[in-house]
Design a protein around this motif. Structure first.
Motif, PDB file in Angstrom:
ATOM      1  N   GLU A  64       2.030   0.812  14.775  1.00  0.00           N
ATOM      2  CA  GLU A  64       2.804   0.696  13.542  1.00  0.00           C
ATOM      3  C   GLU A  64       3.084   2.094  13.017  1.00  0.00           C
ATOM      4  N   GLY A  65       4.202   2.277  12.373  1.00  0.00           N
ATOM      5  CA  GLY A  65       4.478   3.556  11.710  1.00  0.00           C
ATOM      6  C   GLY A  65       4.858   3.273  10.270  1.00  0.00           C
ATOM      7  N   LEU A  66       4.453   4.151   9.361  1.00  0.00           N
ATOM      8  CA  LEU A  66       4.820   3.959   7.955  1.00  0.00           C
ATOM      9  C   LEU A  66       4.994   5.317   7.287  1.00  0.00           C
ATOM     10  N   ALA A  94      -4.161   5.661  11.253  1.00  0.00           N
ATOM     11  CA  ALA A  94      -4.878   4.752  10.349  1.00  0.00           C
ATOM     12  C   ALA A  94      -5.310   3.527  11.145  1.00  0.00           C
ATOM     13  N   GLU A  95      -6.311   2.815  10.626  1.00  0.00           N
ATOM     14  CA  GLU A  95      -6.806   1.646  11.348  1.00  0.00           C
ATOM     15  C   GLU A  95      -7.042   0.477  10.413  1.00  0.00           C
ATOM     16  N   ARG A 154      -2.854  -2.090   3.702  1.00  0.00           N
ATOM     17  CA  ARG A 154      -4.139  -1.420   3.461  1.00  0.00           C
ATOM     18  C   ARG A 154      -3.929   0.042   3.088  1.00  0.00           C
ATOM     19  N   THR A 155      -2.969   0.684   3.732  1.00  0.00           N
ATOM     20  CA  THR A 155      -2.751   2.105   3.464  1.00  0.00           C
ATOM     21  C   THR A 155      -2.127   2.308   2.087  1.00  0.00           C
ATOM     22  N   MET A 156      -1.092   1.515   1.770  1.00  0.00           N
ATOM     23  CA  MET A 156      -0.431   1.699   0.469  1.00  0.00           C
ATOM     24  C   MET A 156      -1.352   1.336  -0.690  1.00  0.00           C
ATOM     25  N   CYS A 175       1.740  -3.708  -3.329  1.00  0.00           N
ATOM     26  CA  CYS A 175       0.618  -2.791  -3.107  1.00  0.00           C
ATOM     27  C   CYS A 175       0.314  -1.979  -4.359  1.00  0.00           C
ATOM     28  N   GLY A 176       0.974  -2.307  -5.446  1.00  0.00           N
ATOM     29  CA  GLY A 176       0.691  -1.615  -6.702  1.00  0.00           C
ATOM     30  C   GLY A 176       1.445  -0.300  -6.858  1.00  0.00           C
TER      31      GLY A 176
END
Ligand code: PHE
Length: 357
Positions: free
Chosen positions: A220-222, A133-134, A186-188, A298-299
């Motif tokens: 980063e890792g998630l 992801a970016e 941003r991802t979540m 993040c909702g």
């Protein structure tokens, strides 16, 4: 006037010429001489008007029959010649892709160690099922801090030595992201779990010495889903470290630490004897279980979702793996350094072929 015998002769001659044409150009000459405006078959048709009416019909039909035969023969010969031409070309243009690349300008270029190490990391994490992801280098205060559980005036903001842009009329300020963690947000905000991403990129902090530069790289890792726990985090990091340092075993030390966006939080050191430096612990990353506040920001429902995050210094692990002493040299654009420490473009890291061999 042409008789039936003439027609038979004509047909025979033209068919012979067609059969004798050895390439497409020669075949076209035959075609024009027979069916072209002034061609032999076409001229016969032109004579039709001079015949007595009772002969016209029969003669016309015979000429048409010859014409049809000739065009069929032309078509058939053309496909044959085209196929033959293609076969010749294919044989002629064949390349042996197993040959080594010729030494030349292309091989003089060098891949920067950071790019190489990034490719190695992507290879390893992709194999573990992570997507890349970016996010942008210029971030909002909200994504870099607030949503990561660091509201305005939170003391942890101070540790980041942030480069701010001038405030906008509404008082909000953009900044150069101080870590890749905003990509977690941003991802979540945009994906529904299960989430499994890595986010490599540039980050900025106002700091400079032998091991710190104002711009550096993190990865980063998630992972967010309904069941992921710290055991998974530990396993992923161990698998990563073994694959990255290309050793069978890596001893890791998880030290309790504090990041506002993870709870609990840890810093991870590796026992450097794995990379030929016995007796030293080297810090490689920060990590932890994503803080419920961050998930809620993040909702997403923190009662339902949980997971881990980590942030690793890419330049730092490049220095450790490849024995690069001074971080500042990474960004000084000195070609001699790049020629010495850079990689050939043919050194594509793959798990199957060996990351760095
Ligand atoms: N963002 C932290 C840093 O830059 C690292 C980190 C990432 C820690 C994710 C925990 C989880 O120092």
């Amino acid at each position: 006037m042409s008789s039936g015998t003439d027609l038979t002769h004509l047909e025979h001659d033209v068919l012979e010429e067609i059969a004798a044409a050895t390439d497409l150009a020669a075949l076209d000459v035959v075609r024009v001489a027979a069916l072209g405006k002034k061609g032999r078959v076409s001229e016969l048709m032109a004579q039709l008007g001079k015949l007595p009416p009772d002969e016209r019909k029969a003669f016309g039909a015979s000429v048409n029959a010859v014409k049809a035969k000739v065009s069929d023969a032309l078509d058939e010969r053309r496909s044959m010649l085209e196929a033959a031409a293609l076969t010749t070309r294919l044989t002629h243009e064949r390349e042996d892709i197993t040959l080594p690349v010729r030494a030349g300008v292309a091989l003089q270029g060098r891949i920067h160690p950071v790019s190489q190490v990034l490719d190695e990391c992507i290879e390893i994490f992709a194999d573990l099922g992570f997507e890349v992801a970016e996010g942008p280098d210029i971030e909002t205060d909200d994504l870099n801090f607030t949503k990561l559980n660091m509201p305005a005036e939170h003391p942890a903001r101070q540790e980041h030595d942030t480069f701010y842009f001038n405030p906008k009329p509404d008082g909000s300020r953009l900044l150069l992201r101080t870590h890749t963690s905003p990509v977690q947000i941003r991802t979540m905000q945009t994906k529904t779990p299960p989430i499994r991403i890595i986010a490599p990129g540039r980050v900025y902090r106002c700091d400079s010495d032998q091991t710190h530069t104002p711009m550096f790289h993190q990865i980063e890792g998630l992972v967010i889903d309904e069941t992921t726990h710290m055991g998974h985090l530990k396993w992923v990091l161990e698998e990563f470290a073994k694959a990255f340092f290309e050793v069978d075993n890596v001893t890791m030390r998880f030290r309790a630490s504090h990041f506002p966006f993870t709870e609990p939080s840890m810093e991870v050191d590796i026992d450097a004897s794995a990379i030929g430096k016995p007796g030293q612990w080297l810090e490689i990353l920060g990590c932890g279980m994503v803080h419920p506040n961050v998930i809620a920001n993040c909702g997403l429902d923190p009662e339902k979702y949980q997971g881990f995050a980590f942030g690793m210094g890419l330049d730092r692990i490049a220095m450790l793996k490849y024995g690069l002493p001074d971080l500042r040299a990474f960004f000084s654009a000195d070609l001699r350094w790049l020629r010495h420490y850079g990689f050939s473009l043919l050194d594509q890291p793959t798990l199957g072929g060996g990351l760095s061999s």
